[in-house]
Design an enzyme around this catalytic site. Structure first.
Site, PDB file in Angstrom:
ATOM      1  N   ALA A   1      19.958 -13.205  15.676  1.00  0.00           N
ATOM      2  CA  ALA A   1      20.238 -12.646  17.002  1.00  0.00           C
ATOM      3  C   ALA A   1      21.576 -13.154  17.539  1.00  0.00           C
ATOM      4  O   ALA A   1      22.353 -12.394  18.117  1.00  0.00           O
ATOM      5  CB  ALA A   1      19.121 -12.990  17.973  1.00  0.00           C
TER       6      ALA A   1
ATOM      7  N   VAL B   1      12.179 -12.152  17.662  1.00  0.00           N
ATOM      8  CA  VAL B   1      13.525 -11.877  17.154  1.00  0.00           C
ATOM      9  C   VAL B   1      14.084 -13.195  16.622  1.00  0.00           C
ATOM     10  O   VAL B   1      14.066 -14.210  17.315  1.00  0.00           O
ATOM     11  CB  VAL B   1      14.420 -11.338  18.296  1.00  0.00           C
ATOM     12  CG1 VAL B   1      15.859 -11.206  17.841  1.00  0.00           C
ATOM     13  CG2 VAL B   1      13.884 -10.010  18.818  1.00  0.00           C
ATOM     14  N   CYS B   2      14.575 -13.190  15.380  1.00  0.00           N
ATOM     15  CA  CYS B   2      15.109 -14.424  14.796  1.00  0.00           C
ATOM     16  C   CYS B   2      16.351 -14.898  15.546  1.00  0.00           C
ATOM     17  O   CYS B   2      17.313 -14.137  15.719  1.00  0.00           O
ATOM     18  CB  CYS B   2      15.467 -14.198  13.338  1.00  0.00           C
ATOM     19  SG  CYS B   2      16.424 -15.559  12.654  1.00  0.00           S
ATOM     20  N   VAL B   3      16.342 -16.159  15.946  1.00  0.00           N
ATOM     21  CA  VAL B   3      17.443 -16.670  16.773  1.00  0.00           C
ATOM     22  C   VAL B   3      18.785 -16.678  16.041  1.00  0.00           C
ATOM     23  O   VAL B   3      19.807 -16.257  16.589  1.00  0.00           O
ATOM     24  CB  VAL B   3      17.106 -18.066  17.361  1.00  0.00           C
ATOM     25  CG1 VAL B   3      16.881 -19.100  16.270  1.00  0.00           C
ATOM     26  CG2 VAL B   3      18.203 -18.539  18.299  1.00  0.00           C
TER      27      VAL B   3
END
Lengths: 135, 130, 99
Positions: free
Chosen positions: B82, B77-79
């Site tokens: 996110a 999941v892209c930080v």
């Protein structure tokens, strides 16, 4: 694997109405650190991402136009805009940001990053890419 | 062959996560390797374990978690995406002083560089979105 | 090269853009709401049929079936399942999604 791949970022969506344009730009900036061959394409409503004269004060959103202007500093110098998309929207290259890069081999001469191309030329560019990230 | 998958939309609102899941499952069944599944934009919403769909509907989040457990998939999941959308793991909770985390099993939060690496390392990258 | 399109041609212009910017000999796969473009007798059927002269057009059968369009698919469009989708991606040297 240390081979250099051809990364193509295809932008087809207008800015601000959705977040795609901005988050796409974030990928481009991070990707620039990976020393890959990078090309950006702006087609359809994506051409609206790079028009000049944007003022986002009234919508209280960050204006990311300056970030496009900085792309040259990230060594991103191949930016293709589809001619048909511009014409359909009543735009010309004069409506777009003046994106430049500096050519190290020619005493840092400033060169245009934006190239307006036909659909057929863009088809060749797309066909030539190894990895196409679409937004 | 080695595939990487990018998912740009959240569960239920769009079909893209469903299609990406079916594609990933079919690729694994055909003997291909999935190098990474990268969740970007609203796609990060696939990574919260707090979703509770009706009993008679598919559970998109659990389905990804189960596929990951079965095949040791790397679900990233892209930080940055996110953080904007409130998808939080233990580390992010502490770093940002939040009172909870909600990451689903099998998912991890990491940077956009993981997407670029997924493109470099895999033979094919397929994007699913809206 | 494989192009995927996932939008109804009556809502978005993704299909038109794909047809305009794809080369002869490529493969085009219609998925999700783009399977409506695979049906006959529509305002875009002629564009698809024209494209089929030089490009291979596929539609994802599970999406066609889900939308009740299985009896309306244009002759010559190959219906494939998810395994077929995977094979197409593997066989073509790159994939572009027209989101």
């Amino acid at each position: 694997m240390s081979e250099i791949k051809k990364f193509l970022y295809v932008n087809r969506k207008a800015p601000y109405g959705t977040i795609y344009a901005w988050e796409s730009l974030e990928v481009v900036l991070i990707g620039a650190a990976f020393d890959q061959d990078v090309t950006l394409a702006f087609v359809d409503d994506g051409v609206y991402q790079i028009v000049k004269g944007t003022d986002t004060a009234g919508i209280e959103m960050k204006n990311f136009s300056p970030t496009y202007t900085a792309l040259g500093d990230y060594d991103i110098k191949k930016i293709y805009v589809e001619k048909e998309s511009l014409e359909k929207r009543g735009l010309t290259v004069d409506d777009l940001l003046d994106l430049k890069w500096e050519d190290e081999d020619e005493d840092w001469a400033e060169k245009d990053s934006i190239h307006v191309v036909s659909s057929a030329e863009l088809a060749d560019i797309m066909d030539d890419a190894d990895i196409t990230l679409s937004f | 062959m080695k595939f990487s998958i990018q998912v740009n939309e959240g569960p239920y609102q769009h079909q893209s996560s469903d299609t990406a899941y079916q594609f990933t499952k079919a690729a694994l069944e055909a003997g291909h390797e999935i190098f990474r599944v990268f969740f970007y934009h609203d796609g990060v919403n696939n990574g919260t374990r707090l979703t509770t769909p009706p009993q008679d509907d598919r559970n998109i989040v659990n389905r990804w978690s189960e596929l990951a457990a079965e095949h040791e998939l790397d679900l990233v999941v892209c930080v940055a995406a996110a953080q904007r959308r409130g998808i939080v793991d233990e580390g992010e909770m502490q770093r940002n002083g939040k009172d909870a985390e909600n990451i689903a099993p099998g998912f991890r939060i990491s940077g956009l560089g993981q997407l670029i690496e997924a493109g470099i390392q895999a033979d094919r990258l397929v994007v699913f979105g809206d | 090269m494989l192009h995927t399109v996932n939008k109804s041609p009556f809502e978005k212009d993704s299909l038109a853009a794909c047809l305009r910017m794809s080369k002869d000999g490529c493969a085009i796969l219609l998925i999700e709401d783009a399977v409506y473009a695979a049906t006959d007798g529509t305002a875009v059927s002629d564009q698809i049929k024209e494209a089929m002269k030089t490009k291979s057009v596929y539609a994802l059968k599970p999406d066609v079936d889900a939308r009740g369009m299985s009896g309306k698919v244009i002759d010559g469009i190959e219906l494939i399942d998810y395994a077929g989708f995977v094979s197409l991606v593997a066989d073509q040297n790159s994939t572009q999604s027209w989101l």
